[in-house]
Design a protein around this motif. Structure first.
Motif, PDB file in Angstrom:
ATOM      1  N   SER A 198      14.922 -51.842   5.682  1.00  0.00           N
ATOM      2  CA  SER A 198      13.796 -52.440   4.964  1.00  0.00           C
ATOM      3  C   SER A 198      13.541 -51.668   3.679  1.00  0.00           C
ATOM      4  CB  SER A 198      12.530 -52.439   5.824  1.00  0.00           C
ATOM      5  OG  SER A 198      12.730 -53.177   7.009  1.00  0.00           O
ATOM      6  N   VAL A 199      13.266 -52.411   2.607  1.00  0.00           N
ATOM      7  CA  VAL A 199      12.991 -51.810   1.300  1.00  0.00           C
ATOM      8  C   VAL A 199      11.742 -52.457   0.726  1.00  0.00           C
ATOM      9  CG1 VAL A 199      13.843 -51.471  -1.051  1.00  0.00           C
ATOM     10  CG2 VAL A 199      15.435 -51.351   0.870  1.00  0.00           C
ATOM     11  N   SER A 200      10.865 -51.642   0.145  1.00  0.00           N
ATOM     12  CA  SER A 200       9.658 -52.137  -0.518  1.00  0.00           C
ATOM     13  C   SER A 200       9.777 -51.880  -2.009  1.00  0.00           C
ATOM     14  CB  SER A 200       8.414 -51.442   0.048  1.00  0.00           C
ATOM     15  OG  SER A 200       7.246 -51.947  -0.561  1.00  0.00           O
ATOM     16  N   LEU A 201       9.510 -52.919  -2.807  1.00  0.00           N
ATOM     17  CA  LEU A 201       9.681 -52.861  -4.259  1.00  0.00           C
ATOM     18  C   LEU A 201       8.460 -53.407  -4.975  1.00  0.00           C
ATOM     19  CD1 LEU A 201      13.154 -54.646  -4.413  1.00  0.00           C
ATOM     20  CD2 LEU A 201      12.824 -52.170  -4.450  1.00  0.00           C
ATOM     21  N   GLU A 202       8.465 -53.258  -6.306  1.00  0.00           N
ATOM     22  CA  GLU A 202       7.529 -53.972  -7.159  1.00  0.00           C
ATOM     23  C   GLU A 202       8.295 -55.062  -7.903  1.00  0.00           C
ATOM     24  OE1 GLU A 202       5.400 -51.446  -9.797  1.00  0.00           O
ATOM     25  OE2 GLU A 202       4.074 -50.664  -8.240  1.00  0.00           O
ATOM     26  N   ALA A 203       7.588 -56.101  -8.325  1.00  0.00           N
ATOM     27  CA  ALA A 203       8.217 -57.193  -9.067  1.00  0.00           C
ATOM     28  C   ALA A 203       8.963 -56.644 -10.278  1.00  0.00           C
ATOM     29  CB  ALA A 203       7.154 -58.192  -9.512  1.00  0.00           C
ATOM     30  N   GLY A 204      10.210 -57.074 -10.425  1.00  0.00           N
ATOM     31  CA  GLY A 204      11.041 -56.631 -11.530  1.00  0.00           C
ATOM     32  C   GLY A 204      12.022 -55.537 -11.173  1.00  0.00           C
ATOM     33  N   ASP A 205      11.940 -54.996  -9.951  1.00  0.00           N
ATOM     34  CA  ASP A 205      12.839 -53.916  -9.539  1.00  0.00           C
ATOM     35  C   ASP A 205      14.215 -54.450  -9.124  1.00  0.00           C
ATOM     36  OD1 ASP A 205      10.929 -52.040 -10.048  1.00  0.00           O
ATOM     37  OD2 ASP A 205      10.421 -51.641  -7.955  1.00  0.00           O
ATOM     38  N   VAL A 206      15.207 -53.570  -9.213  1.00  0.00           N
ATOM     39  CA  VAL A 206      16.589 -53.910  -8.897  1.00  0.00           C
ATOM     40  C   VAL A 206      17.036 -53.154  -7.648  1.00  0.00           C
ATOM     41  CG1 VAL A 206      18.993 -53.718  -9.670  1.00  0.00           C
ATOM     42  CG2 VAL A 206      17.214 -54.441 -11.275  1.00  0.00           C
ATOM     43  N   VAL A 207      17.722 -53.872  -6.754  1.00  0.00           N
ATOM     44  CA  VAL A 207      18.342 -53.268  -5.580  1.00  0.00           C
ATOM     45  C   VAL A 207      19.857 -53.331  -5.747  1.00  0.00           C
ATOM     46  CG1 VAL A 207      18.681 -53.416  -3.080  1.00  0.00           C
ATOM     47  CG2 VAL A 207      16.435 -53.893  -4.059  1.00  0.00           C
ATOM     48  N   ARG A 208      20.525 -52.242  -5.367  1.00  0.00           N
ATOM     49  CA  ARG A 208      21.987 -52.219  -5.382  1.00  0.00           C
ATOM     50  C   ARG A 208      22.500 -51.987  -3.967  1.00  0.00           C
ATOM     51  NH1 ARG A 208      24.713 -48.709  -9.793  1.00  0.00           N
ATOM     52  NH2 ARG A 208      24.294 -50.674 -10.901  1.00  0.00           N
ATOM     53  N   TRP A 209      23.361 -52.901  -3.512  1.00  0.00           N
ATOM     54  CA  TRP A 209      24.044 -52.753  -2.237  1.00  0.00           C
ATOM     55  C   TRP A 209      25.432 -52.155  -2.481  1.00  0.00           C
ATOM     56  CZ3 TRP A 209      20.609 -56.623  -3.181  1.00  0.00           C
ATOM     57  CH2 TRP A 209      19.637 -56.883  -2.208  1.00  0.00           C
ATOM     58  N   THR A 210      25.778 -51.095  -1.751  1.00  0.00           N
ATOM     59  CA  THR A 210      27.096 -50.478  -1.844  1.00  0.00           C
ATOM     60  C   THR A 210      27.842 -50.712  -0.524  1.00  0.00           C
ATOM     61  OG1 THR A 210      26.297 -48.762  -3.345  1.00  0.00           O
ATOM     62  CG2 THR A 210      28.373 -48.338  -2.198  1.00  0.00           C
ATOM     63  N   PHE A 211      29.032 -51.299  -0.624  1.00  0.00           N
ATOM     64  CA  PHE A 211      29.808 -51.661   0.560  1.00  0.00           C
ATOM     65  C   PHE A 211      30.686 -50.472   0.966  1.00  0.00           C
ATOM     66  CE2 PHE A 211      28.449 -55.557  -1.305  1.00  0.00           C
ATOM     67  CZ  PHE A 211      28.273 -56.438  -0.253  1.00  0.00           C
TER      68      PHE A 211
END
Length: 455
Positions: free
Chosen positions: A339-352
């Protein structure tokens, strides 16, 4: 996000909710609160009516006494035609990026639209998609009494809209705050320069330019000056309209939320338009602002085209997302963190970390996938499959390969704009690999107002 800012935003929306309740008491108090979901506009917006719905309570319409939408700090309530009057209440609202406005139609014969072709009074920020409670160019199509229409705003700036049948009196504005990470002053104290003229920011961050004087603009479009440039794969930005020459009603039905994917938010700019159709000398007035979210890393050079030898600025976007998630850490069927909590406009990066996995919130990929209202599904694979055959858009669901996977060491980025909760999975292991993203309203940093609200 500071508690003070969150509380102030809640108080602001609570006030509009109280107005909504009072206005509706004499207008629609006798309705049963059931509603239907229409075909929608394709832009993440809803028109809900008191007829035909099963009344499952998933989304409130403000009519049945059980609705909690007015208590949601990310949804601002506006009444159309309170007590039969030809006006919006309130007429002007101020919201944050990724938040929604919900119009409740307290009397018959009204609609809501910011489409340029619907009224000369309508205005939208440069390169923003307009909104409407109807489809196409049916500008006199009205919404049934007791229904609601909701729109999520994913492009900052000021929108002016009308009720077309009563455009002389029913005019409203929606100011969408940019949630800026950095600000730049244009022509400070009358000096022909940007202050600061060089910035270093993170991936997905928003810069807001504040115009102290009239007669200037901001642009990185290559046709505007020899002193402009953007990284490969990035769309040019400008404080004026880059989609000039398009049909006024073109794009109706397109989802504003599409811009959430990194590198896609400014796809509306239509850089392929002929340069001759774009007015690169269009300027802004004093005290106006322009904001841009940077979704591709690299160096950007921009100018004021009127003074492009003196007024030159640079923005360096670092390849640093706001949050990172590991896919299949140590070979486990899991996302870390889950689970991740962000603010509007934030970027998440998934690394495989391992091959044979993907990331998707597309509802056709799994029953465990969902996105916030007003947002387009995201995925680590192509969601625009077979565009040519289907005439554009995402393509038929059957044409999308939801089992397409990524290789070990690859990454996938997504910028979240619409406020709310997202559930995503690995479509190959959608029972074990489930993750959530919670996007909250952004902090606006107005400490003075925050303190006043706390008092």
């Amino acid at each position: 996000m500071s508690d003070a800012n969150t509380r102030r935003r809640f108080l602001r929306h609570l006030g509009t909710g109280v107005t909504l309740t009072a206005a509706l008491a004499g207008e629609v108090g006798g309705t049963d609160g059931n509603r239907f979901q229409d075909e929608g506009n394709g832009d993440g917006t809803d028109v809900e009516s008191e007829a035909d719905d099963e009344g499952d309570g998933d989304e409130g319409d403000g009519l049945d006494g059980e609705d909690d939408s007015s208590d949601d700090p990310a949804v601002t309530q506006v009444v159309a035609g309170p007590d039969g009057a030809w006006r919006f209440e309130p007429e002007d609202v101020d919201i944050g990026l990724g938040e929604a406005v919900e119009w409740t139609f307290a009397s018959a014969g009204h609609n809501v639209t910011s489409l340029p072709g619907a009224s000369e009074k309508n205005r939208n920020p440069p390169n923003a998609e307009p909104f409407a409670s109807y489809e196409g160019d049916a500008h006199f199509s009205v919404v049934p009494e007791g229904s609601t229409y909701r729109h999520v705003f994913t492009t900052p700036g000021e929108y002016e809209y009308v009720c077309v049948p009563h455009e002389n009196t029913m005019v409203g504005t929606v100011q969408v705050d940019a949630c800026a990470d950095e600000t730049i002053t244009v022509d400070p104290d009358g000096d022909r320069r940007f202050e600061p003229d060089a910035l270093e920011i993170g991936l997905g961050d928003t810069v807001e330019w504040q115009f102290e004087e009239e007669g200037h603009n901001v642009t990185a479009h290559p046709d505007a000056s020899d002193n402009t440039s953007v990284p490969e794969g990035a769309e040019p930005f400008a404080s004026y309209d880059l989609s000039s020459g398009e049909d006024d009603d073109e794009g109706v039905g397109e989802d504003e939320g599409e811009g959430e994917d990194v590198g896609e938010e400014d796809g509306q700019n239509e850089a392929e338009n002929e340069g001759s159709e774009i007015d690169h000398e269009a300027t802004r007035e004093a005290d106006e602002t322009f904001a841009h979210a940077f979704e591709t890393p690299g160096a950007y050079e921009y100018v004021c085209t009127i003074h492009d030898q003196e007024m030159i600025g640079t923005v360096e976007v670092l390849d640093e997302p706001d949050a990172t998630v590991t896919v299949a850490p140590d070979g486990e069927l899991a996302f870390e963190p889950e689970s991740v909590s962000l603010e509007a406009g934030d970027v998440v990066r998934w690394t495989f970390e391992e091959e044979g996995h993907n990331v998707t919130a597309h509802p056709d990929a799994s029953d465990n996938a969902s996105v916030s209202e007003g947002a387009e599904p995201f995925a680590s694979y192509d969601l625009s499959a077979d565009e040519g055959k289907n005439g554009g858009g995402e393509g038929e669901a059957d044409d999308i390969d939801h089992e397409a996977t990524r290789e070990s060491g690859e990454t996938f980025d997504h910028r979240f704009v619409a406020v709310g909760q997202y559930e995503y999975v690995c479509a190959i292991h959608d029972e074990e690999m489930v993750g959530t993203i919670e996007v909250e309203p952004c902090s606006d940093g107005d400490d003075e107002s925050s303190e006043a609200a706390d008092d």
